[in-house]
Each structure stands twice: as C-alpha cells, then as structure tokens.
Design an enzyme around this catalytic site. Structure first.
Site, PDB file in Angstrom:
ATOM      1  N   ASP A 153      -9.302 112.499   6.257  1.00  0.00           N
ATOM      2  CA  ASP A 153      -9.979 113.159   5.146  1.00  0.00           C
ATOM      3  C   ASP A 153      -9.164 113.078   3.859  1.00  0.00           C
ATOM      4  OD1 ASP A 153      -9.016 114.646   7.440  1.00  0.00           O
ATOM      5  OD2 ASP A 153      -9.041 116.450   6.229  1.00  0.00           O
ATOM      6  N   ILE A 167     -14.057 110.857  10.265  1.00  0.00           N
ATOM      7  CA  ILE A 167     -14.484 109.474  10.027  1.00  0.00           C
ATOM      8  C   ILE A 167     -15.462 109.424   8.857  1.00  0.00           C
ATOM      9  CG2 ILE A 167     -15.607 107.447  11.031  1.00  0.00           C
ATOM     10  CD1 ILE A 167     -14.706 108.430  13.774  1.00  0.00           C
TER      11      ILE A 167
END
Length: 406
Positions: free
Chosen positions: A177, A249
């Site tokens: 992230d 992801i």
C-alpha cells in the site's frame, strides 16, 4: 421613464445570472418528485458522492473520525471527488475537497498537524490533491505545501536497496500500500517541477516489489517485505509477510496505473511498468470468483473464514477499466471488470428510501507488527470487522464507477 426601464432590465439580468450561477454550484441532490432525495437517475459515482456528503458534511467525519486529520483515507476519497469534478464540472464536488485542504494549509504553506519527521509514507497521499488546486488558483501556499511533502521523501529512510520504509516505526519494511501512498505524488512532482530527474528512483520502488514480494506459486504479491528479515512476521528466507491480502494488491495495482498517467512514454522504464501492470492483472484475474468479486485472502477461496470483499474488488475494477482505456491492458478484461461491478451493485449496494447509497462488506484496515503484535497470518486477515461505507470502499467504488462510466 426610460432610465427606470433600463435599471429594471439590468436588475433582471443580474438576478438571472445569479440564479444560473447558484444552480451550477448547488449539489444535484433533489429529485423533483421527492424532496431531499438523491435521484436514482444519476450515475453511480454521483450517487455515492452525494451520499458521502449527506452523511459527512465535512469529509474528515468519515470513518467516525472525531476531529480533522491529514489522512490518506480521506485523501483517497477526495481523489475520487476530484475525478468526478473533472468529469461533471460541478463545483460542489471541488468545493467539498478544497474545504478540507484549506482547513489544513495556512498562508505559509504549513500543513496543520503534519510532522515530516514521523516519516510516515501515508501522509504523502493527500498531497496529490494540491497539484490541481495550485494549477487553478496559483496560490503559492499550495506549492509550498507540495514542496514540504516532497522534502519528506528526500529525507525519508530507505532499505539498503533503496526502497522507502513504510514508516519510521517499521524499519527496513516496504508495504504494497505504500506504493500507492507516494509514487503517484512523487511521479507527478518530479515530472512537473524537477524535469523528471527522479523517474528512475520511482521505477526502482516498483522493481523492488516485483523482485521481492511475489509468491512464485501464484504470481500474486504478499502484503509486505522486510529486507532485514528481522521482524517476526517475515519469512526467514525471503523476508515477505505470510499472506496475500487483496486490498494490499489493490493499492499496488492502482499505484501502477496512476503512475503511468505522468510517467513519460519515451522513458525506458515506461514499458517495464506497463509489463508489470499486465503481469499483475493477469494473475489477479485468475483468482476472480465466478460471482465477479475477489476474496479477502486472494488465493484461499475455499478456506474457512474467507469472504468476498468489496473494496479490493472495486480497486481491481478501477485498475482494469482504466488500464484498458489507456491502452495498457487488453480489452478482453473489460468483461471481468463489468461483471464485478454489476455484482457489487446487485448484492453489496443498499439504497435508503431517500436515495442514500451504502456499500457493504468492506474489510477493516490491516497493518503489520506493532503492539499488540499483528502477525499477518491468514486468521489475522479473515477476522475482519467488516463495515459499511468506510473510506477505502466508497472511494474505490466511485473510481470504479467513473472508469466504467456506469
């Protein structure tokens, strides 16, 4: 008598112009048939935007925040508002975002309650909103605030191989992230104000992820990597955390597709980034559930406790739809994005009697390490206190709806 007619005409014209201006700046919340109802004829992005504004007159109130804060989750939602403003030209959406920015940035360009010495990569993300505001207003305070955030990256601690630490309190660690939190900002800044001199450094951040985060069995990416392999959650051989989390992801996927907005096509690393995006999405689509959504733990569909999750699904929809539109991804993936969005509308969106829109099945935020210790196990991610309308979900929903033009 003629003079009075002239004055009357001028007043009438002034009132007409004023009413037209007010209409352009009012939120289109009112259904002509039902007062104070969000119209069902609006596109999903606007319906969600108006719902957020209705629930939270001040955007900082989202996620039950008790006071304003400079925060990546708020910045993420407002980036969707910015795109909606660019598409709709409705000033209401821009005003909602600018009010938040102006509550933090004073005349000297200082950002209230921001401490660069914390070296928190998340705090870079809201800075993306400053580029267009500065471009439109030419107020120097916005440029100073941009430079303040850029200077954090100049001093930000890095791993031995050059990757930005996620935070100072997490030494030697990169998180997926974290790529979303800083690379789109960094890319636009260096291209706009530094003649692109740091593009190789940005490409390096993605190269480190591609080299160290991938699970060779699935082609998917683990949430984090400790280059020193010292933290208890890290694999003693690879340094990776143990689980593939879909939202991590999703953040990474959006980072790739957004960075390409500003990464020059003639740069030798551009083709590599496009290749990374194709590799990622090809792997993600292999794990799409027949319903259209993705599971919380991407590669463990059949294990007890796993569940279909909406924020990551919306992030994937956005990335796929935008990647196709920009020519980075094959058009055949459009069916995957559309199927996912349609399923979210059908099963995971709730509409109140007044038209207010809610998104359900949004997982909690997940970090690693800290006290109490977060081990990154399968059980850790699947014991989520799922919420309705939290920022990561509604922001991604708006972005996905905008890219699909739904």
């Amino acid at each position: 008598m003629a003079i009075y007619k002239w004055i009357y005409c001028c007043l009438a014209l002034l009132i007409s112009v004023n009413n037209e201006t007010m209409a352009q700046n009012q939120s289109p919340t009112i259904d002509s048939k039902k007062s104070n109802t969000i119209a069902s004829t609006l596109k999903w992005s606007e319906r969600m935007a108006l719902s957020i504004m209705k629930r939270h007159p001040k955007i900082w109130q989202i996620d039950n925040n008790e006071k304003p804060k400079w925060d990546y989750k708020i910045g993420f939602v407002l980036s969707a508002f910015e795109k909606l403003y660019q598409k709709s030209h409705n000033q209401v959406y821009q005003n909602y975002s600018k009010e938040y920015i102006d509550s933090f940035i004073d005349s000297s360009g200082t950002i209230a309650n921001y401490n660069s010495k914390e070296y928190n990569i998340d705090l870079i993300e809201p800075g993306k909103l400053l580029f267009n505001i500065y471009k439109e207003t030419k107020e120097i305070r916005y440029l100073k605030a941009l430079t303040l955030l850029r200077n954090q990256l100049k001093e930000h601690p890095r791993t031995a191989s050059g990757g930005f630490w996620h935070k100072q309190i997490y030494p030697n660690q990169m998180w997926l992230d974290g790529l979303y939190m800083q690379t789109p900002f960094y890319t636009r800044y260096t291209v706009t104000y530094e003649k692109g001199e740091n593009l190789n450094d940005i490409a390096l951040q993605f190269q480190l992820v591609q080299t160290h985060f991938i699970d060779p069995k699935t082609g998917l990416f683990y949430h984090a990597w400790d280059e020193s392999k010292q933290i208890a959650w890290s694999n003693p051989v690879t340094g990776t955390s143990p689980t593939v989390w879909s939202r991590a992801i999703g953040w990474y996927a959006m980072a790739l597709v957004d960075v390409l907005d500003y990464f020059p096509k003639k740069h030798p690393k551009h083709k590599e980034l496009v290749g990374n995006l194709n590799q990622l999405i090809k792997g993600v689509i292999e794990y799409q559930n027949p319903s259209g959504l993705w599971f919380q733990v991407t590669d463990k569909a059949n294990e007890t406790g796993n569940f279909l999750e909406t924020s990551s699904t919306c992030m994937f929809i956005y990335t796929i739809a935008k990647g196709i539109k920009k020519g980075y991804l094959p058009s055949k993936y459009k069916v995957n994005a559309t199927k996912a969005f349609d399923e979210i509308i059908k099963k995971y969106c709730k509409v109140d009697d007044d038209g207010e829109l809610h998104l359900t099945q949004i997982c909690s935020n997940f970090g690693l390490g800290g006290i109490p210790f977060r081990d990154g196990s399968y059980q850790f991610y699947t014991k989520s206190n799922n919420k309705n309308d939290s920022s990561a979900g509604v922001g991604a929903f708006m972005l996905s709806a905008l890219e699909l033009n739904k």
